[in-house]
Design an enzyme around this catalytic site. Sequence first.
Site, PDB file in Angstrom:
ATOM      1  N   GLU A 267       0.837  -1.209   0.000  1.00 26.62           N
ATOM      2  CA  GLU A 267       0.000   0.000   0.000  1.00 26.62           C
ATOM      3  C   GLU A 267       0.865   1.250   0.000  1.00 26.62           C
ATOM      4  O   GLU A 267       0.494   2.267  -0.590  1.00 26.62           O
ATOM      5  CB  GLU A 267      -0.955  -0.009   1.194  1.00 26.62           C
ATOM      6  CG  GLU A 267      -1.885  -1.225   1.278  1.00 26.62           C
ATOM      7  CD  GLU A 267      -2.747  -1.439   0.029  1.00 26.62           C
ATOM      8  OE1 GLU A 267      -3.091  -0.448  -0.644  1.00 26.62           O
ATOM      9  OE2 GLU A 267      -3.058  -2.619  -0.272  1.00 26.62           O
ATOM     10  N   HIS A 270       1.529   2.100  -3.476  1.00 27.25           N
ATOM     11  CA  HIS A 270       0.378   2.802  -4.060  1.00 27.25           C
ATOM     12  C   HIS A 270       0.377   4.279  -3.630  1.00 27.25           C
ATOM     13  O   HIS A 270       0.146   5.181  -4.443  1.00 27.25           O
ATOM     14  CB  HIS A 270      -0.935   2.181  -3.570  1.00 27.25           C
ATOM     15  CG  HIS A 270      -1.338   0.924  -4.277  1.00 27.25           C
ATOM     16  ND1 HIS A 270      -1.479   0.840  -5.632  1.00 27.25           N
ATOM     17  CD2 HIS A 270      -1.667  -0.312  -3.797  1.00 27.25           C
ATOM     18  CE1 HIS A 270      -1.872  -0.397  -5.975  1.00 27.25           C
ATOM     19  NE2 HIS A 270      -1.991  -1.117  -4.862  1.00 27.25           N
TER      20      HIS A 270
END
Lengths: 502, 502
Positions: A267, A270
């Site tokens: 994450e 991201h």
Amino acid sequence: MVNANYDELSKQMKELRHLSNSQSILYWDIRTYMPSEGIEQRGQSLAILGRIIHEKATNTQIGELISQCNKSDSGLDSIQKRNVELWKRDHDRETKLPSDLVVRLTKQSTITEHKWEQAKQKKQNFAIIKPELEKMVELVKERARALDPDKPMYDVLLDEYEPKMTAAGIDSYFKPLKEGVIKLIKKYQDAVADNPPNTTILKKNIPVDQQKQVSKWIMNFLGIPPNRSRVDEAEHPFTTGLAKDVRITTHYLDDDPTGAIYSTFHEGGHALYELNTPEEHWFSAVGETISMGIHESQSRFAENIVGKNPIFLKYFYPKVVQKYMPAFNSLDTDTFIKTINAITPSKIRIYADEVTYNLHVILRFEIEQDLIAGKISVGELPDIWNAKMEEYLGVKIENDAEGVLQDTHWYAGLIGYFPTYVLGNIYNSQMLATMRKSIPEWEDQLGVGDFSKIRNWLVTNVQNKGSIYDPIDLINNICNQPPDTKYFLDYLNEKYSRIYNI
Amino acid sequence: MVNANYDELSKQMKELRHLSNSQSILYWDIRTYMPSEGIEQRGQSLAILGRIIHEKATNTQIGELISQCNKSDSGLDSIQKRNVELWKRDHDRETKLPSDLVVRLTKQSTITEHKWEQAKQKKQNFAIIKPELEKMVELVKERARALDPDKPMYDVLLDEYEPKMTAAGIDSYFKPLKEGVIKLIKKYQDAVADNPPNTTILKKNIPVDQQKQVSKWIMNFLGIPPNRSRVDEAEHPFTTGLAKDVRITTHYLDDDPTGAIYSTFHEGGHALYELNTPEEHWFSAVGETISMGIHESQSRFAENIVGKNPIFLKYFYPKVVQKYMPAFNSLDTDTFIKTINAITPSKIRIYADEVTYNLHVILRFEIEQDLIAGKISVGELPDIWNAKMEEYLGVKIENDAEGVLQDTHWYAGLIGYFPTYVLGNIYNSQMLATMRKSIPEWEDQLGVGDFSKIRNWLVTNVQNKGSIYDPIDLINNICNQPPDTKYFLDYLNEKYSRIYNI
């Protein structure tokens, strides 16, 4: 040249982006902090907001402004033209969706996703969520038909996550990949059998506070400023937000700390992409990330190419894992490296190694296509899932929580999304091959815990391009050739021949 | 009788309520979890959402629907008529506000409040926030003038928090109150001097985790279900949300645990009111809380009438405070009761005792009026604040963080709000006088840690009435007479004569 139409269009699109980001924060809240009884009213609030966004996005004035901007004498520069092109793409899509369908989709996805979360947590049977998922799938199909009744429904869905991608295109990448992966598994079969990896040695009881320290270290290592991001806990890790407020979530398991470690890398990757889109274009289309495949290339770069790199782990494991989680002191670095990278079938996609992972996605890709084509029904999903898991990975699913309930995607209405994970692998290994030419010492950098040079390369060549190029053009622009599965197979072969010394 | 106009109006008003509640959650996020750099874009998002709400609230269709519903042959029942009356009140107000003013107010309050929070945290000088507050005050005045150019600006502002209240009305309550309070302080002056309260004995170092346990206990004691509420941390405690999702915040100070204890009682009282508005009318006007004064009556009921009641404390202190915070074992119950209730001037309003508290509010009421009337400037606020604090309470303010920067209200644009705190005291002591007739054993109940009978009385008589009555009518309805300061003074006299045995 001043173009009043373009300025007005920009202004309206910026407002839409603010509204959809507000929606994102309200979704984030559902999955992090919202009291559980609030779900129904939140679903209604989101549906209302969704309808307003849809009405604004489809109003005829926007269509007219786009037409005006598309005139040959518009005087727009290339970035402005690209914005208009992307806005037109979205506008055309949105205008095809009836308002009431948008409302029904928003409501249903909120409900289905929330019920899925509860079902998974309580390890309930798939049957409990089946009626909701049936409604969800029907709505997704209705959506695909509304968007383009002439194209195969699955291609319509794919295109939303990966512009211009088709099932045939994915097939052309996935076929050699499947072969290559199976060959690779066979190649190391004996080495694995001789020294069977015992992944249970990673399942240590680690207090959540210690795990949070490691997540914090990873965010800092990745270069994510704490005043522009945060890490919270959610059932299923995700990243949301944009510009100066991009948040990730992870899931801390008391007895399995590597889950949170690698979801933080993932994450975090991201988040890095979102935070490093071109600031001068924020809140316009060019300032956005371009596709889920490129998004996954960045998250999986952080997670795998960096986070599971043996040379990086020689630094990270003793200096971070063992430091903040003393329970790991009894496990040496080499064993950790071998175990975390072990080619060993897993029931859970997000915990899979880089080789078998691809089969998890191929399985989902196959099932999704059949589901949308009506070849299989929602009720058959658990059986088909379990059968394919046994066939491809040789694992036996004991309950739906570790089977068809493991991922949020389908329950949130995200069908056609899974292939982007493997596209991410294909893209990022090709990026790596190019990056190595300008940073041959990239692994030495990782060996001293320094991500900055690699980060800068990714920011400059990928993230800062925003949506200037469509995914395949972006790869072409960076690597001087279109996406090619070869690089990913080369990467896997090189990595595993070093790990297994074969 | 079916009334299509009413149904359409209800539907639109319900949507507006969902949108404004979405705004509330986005504000909650700013003050709890948002990364600090996100403030500017959030301000823009909220301004856009605010403008959409304003446009929807003021569209001519709503005005027409209201007119239709107000016709004599509308066939509406009394609740429906009350809804139309309240919606008309809001609609009339909103239509008087220019759209751009609403946007400017939203933007400015987000910025000013956020900068205030930073200034207070860093103990900066008021000067740093002065330019932002000046803009805020001008916008608030512009708002008052737009709403009603013929009425005194301060009355216009007051009316927003306490319908139909005026500065003259407040004066008529505050004058006898000020006299009564000063008399009371004099009465106990000698007793206090003989045995000077040492509030520093309450300043114990208590880990936040222990404080959280006590907050949790209080929420449970008040009967607030955890699946419909939550407690987070914010610089300034507040309550937000509605229906099935009502959240409070508190502020845990490492070295001063009673702050979080009593803000939890206070905000918990607010939450109880929101959660117990009539469910059958949720998302319509009648289903709302009626005023800030009534809101404060409920929060201060929980905080003071219950939370600081000596008989309750004989239960709460040993069974909860000492249990979860063992550092309090060295302080006996009687000393705690005397100290927490000690009449002793404080610099901080929210930490003041029930007697001197009123002077904090009267001071703010006086300053606010002069500020809005242009008799004093923003730049003069710190000096005037500090001078009045010395005059009324005999305390010397050393820095603005403990002076004019202590409360968020003015920085959030809430001018005319402070008096509602003392109206809450006046209302709730009058409610108590009525409640005692039907629950004469109310203190015995508290003495065994049972709030349920009292809670039921408040729910039935106050909270469940929603907005059926305006505040003064509600008091009339409950107590068979209009608000009267006498009850609050009686309450204080009874309470303190028992504590000081005079």
